[in-house]
Design a protein around this motif. Structure first.
Motif, PDB file in Angstrom:
ATOM      1  N   VAL A 108       0.840  -1.203   0.000  1.00  0.00           N
ATOM      2  CA  VAL A 108       0.000   0.000   0.000  1.00  0.00           C
ATOM      3  C   VAL A 108       0.872   1.250   0.000  1.00  0.00           C
ATOM      4  CG1 VAL A 108      -1.577   1.333   1.471  1.00  0.00           C
ATOM      5  CG2 VAL A 108      -2.080  -1.052   0.924  1.00  0.00           C
ATOM      6  N   GLU A 109       1.961   1.208   0.745  1.00  0.00           N
ATOM      7  CA  GLU A 109       2.887   2.349   0.793  1.00  0.00           C
ATOM      8  C   GLU A 109       3.471   2.631  -0.595  1.00  0.00           C
ATOM      9  OE1 GLU A 109       2.002   0.850   4.580  1.00  0.00           O
ATOM     10  OE2 GLU A 109       2.978  -0.263   2.936  1.00  0.00           O
ATOM     11  N   ALA A 110       3.823   1.580  -1.326  1.00  0.00           N
ATOM     12  CA  ALA A 110       4.386   1.749  -2.675  1.00  0.00           C
ATOM     13  C   ALA A 110       3.336   2.293  -3.644  1.00  0.00           C
ATOM     14  CB  ALA A 110       4.946   0.424  -3.187  1.00  0.00           C
ATOM     15  N   ILE A 111       2.094   1.827  -3.504  1.00  0.00           N
ATOM     16  CA  ILE A 111       1.000   2.330  -4.348  1.00  0.00           C
ATOM     17  C   ILE A 111       0.810   3.828  -4.111  1.00  0.00           C
ATOM     18  CG2 ILE A 111      -1.520   2.273  -4.669  1.00  0.00           C
ATOM     19  CD1 ILE A 111      -1.331  -0.799  -4.157  1.00  0.00           C
ATOM     20  N   THR A 160      -7.260  -3.728  -6.301  1.00  0.00           N
ATOM     21  CA  THR A 160      -6.484  -3.420  -7.507  1.00  0.00           C
ATOM     22  C   THR A 160      -6.679  -1.951  -7.837  1.00  0.00           C
ATOM     23  OG1 THR A 160      -8.309  -4.019  -9.004  1.00  0.00           O
ATOM     24  CG2 THR A 160      -6.697  -5.740  -8.490  1.00  0.00           C
ATOM     25  N   LEU A 161      -5.635  -1.365  -8.394  1.00  0.00           N
ATOM     26  CA  LEU A 161      -5.706   0.018  -8.868  1.00  0.00           C
ATOM     27  C   LEU A 161      -4.953   0.116 -10.178  1.00  0.00           C
ATOM     28  CD1 LEU A 161      -6.353   3.044  -8.608  1.00  0.00           C
ATOM     29  CD2 LEU A 161      -4.282   3.286  -7.229  1.00  0.00           C
ATOM     30  N   PHE A 168       0.556   3.117 -13.484  1.00  0.00           N
ATOM     31  CA  PHE A 168       0.844   1.732 -13.076  1.00  0.00           C
ATOM     32  C   PHE A 168      -0.463   0.949 -12.981  1.00  0.00           C
ATOM     33  CE2 PHE A 168      -0.033   4.120  -9.266  1.00  0.00           C
ATOM     34  CZ  PHE A 168      -0.713   3.263  -8.419  1.00  0.00           C
ATOM     35  N   HIS A 169      -0.321  -0.348 -12.888  1.00  0.00           N
ATOM     36  CA  HIS A 169      -1.459  -1.248 -12.668  1.00  0.00           C
ATOM     37  C   HIS A 169      -0.998  -2.227 -11.598  1.00  0.00           C
ATOM     38  CE1 HIS A 169      -4.824  -3.929 -14.614  1.00  0.00           C
ATOM     39  NE2 HIS A 169      -5.084  -3.572 -13.371  1.00  0.00           N
TER      40      HIS A 169
END
Length: 276
Positions: free
Chosen positions: A6-9, A29-30, A19-20
């Motif tokens: 989550v931190e990297a997202i 998913t995002l 990004f995906h």
């Protein structure tokens, strides 16, 4: 697609990277193909249900599917920014507050044979918390970049259990600023009423007819971001047989194809009217 913490997202969002990703715990998913002023969300698309919960659960897989919103992510998959939940709302419901997210009863039936142990409940709640950390970072970035944002909050509902005629599309607007955004709501209702579906399905669309837009996803964004409109958009489950557990892919495809045209058109109109 990559697997990210989550931190990297959030770091990628803050850096405006495209990004995906799927989160490290496979709960969300995002996809961000481009930074635009609108987001598509499908918080109830998920069907995953942690294996450690199976033996303790009184509801069948079909009963869970019946109350989920299958294929809602598919309907919006082509848009530049799509966020979706992967887990069933029977594990934790992203459209309810953290306090109410883990059910004890679901639709009038007790959910668990034995009360959930604290650690199992906490594992589910942590996923709920992480989802909203990502949502907050995403909307903050888009408001910072564009001044305004519009979120298409996709859901579905079981229409056969109503004892009256109900619309193919319902917009829930009781928790948004209707004085400010009412024109955009009505325009979105009109766009939905023009969507043509196979099998002579009537393209009716109404506001607050079956649901009023009381979900936490809408409330969280509306309460935290003053220049973002969330459109809680419910399609009746005309795209499946809700009793026989069958999806009609030709109907799902027709919805996806037409939303591909209608959502950007509506989002452009929203931006033209409301950008700061």
């Amino acid at each position: 697609m990559e697997r990210l913490s989550v931190e990297a997202i959030i770091s990628k969002i803050n850096a405006e990277e495209t990004f995906h990703a799927v989160s490290e715990d496979y709960s969300l998913t995002l996809k961000i193909n481009d930074y635009v002023h609108y987001v598509c969300g499908a918080v109830h698309d998920g069907h995953q249900f942690r294996k450690e919960l199976w033996d303790n659960c009184l509801h069948t897989e079909y009963e869970r599917w019946y109350e989920e919103d299958p294929e809602t992510k598919t309907m919006i998959a082509s848009h530049p920014i799509v966020i979706a939940g992967c887990d069933s709302r029977f594990e934790y419901d992203l459209n309810r507050t953290p306090e109410e997210a883990v059910f004890e009863t679901a639709w009038g039936k007790q959910l668990w044979k034995q009360p959930l142990p604290h650690d199992q409940k906490q594992k589910s709640l942590n996923k709920h918390v992480n989802f909203y950390k990502v949502v907050h970072a995403l909307i903050a970035k888009l408001e910072e970049k564009f001044g305004v944002c519009v979120v298409y909050d996709m859901h579905s509902y079981n229409w056969k259990r109503w004892d009256r005629e109900v619309p193919t599309w319902n917009l829930g607007t009781s928790n948004i600023d209707n004085e400010r955004f009412g024109e955009m709501v009505e325009q979105w209702r009109q766009y939905l009423s023009k969507i043509e579906l196979p099998h002579d399905i009537k393209p009716t669309s109404k506001i607050n007819d079956t649901f009023q837009g009381n979900g936490y996803f809408l409330k969280f964004i509306t309460n935290n971001f003053k220049n973002t409109l969330v459109l809680a958009t419910e399609i009746a489950k005309v795209y499946c047989d809700e009793y026989d557990y069958i999806i009609y892919p030709e109907v799902v495809s027709a919805v996806e194809k037409q939303l591909k045209e209608q959502i950007p058109k509506h989002a452009a109109s929203f931006y033209k009217k409301h950008h700061i």
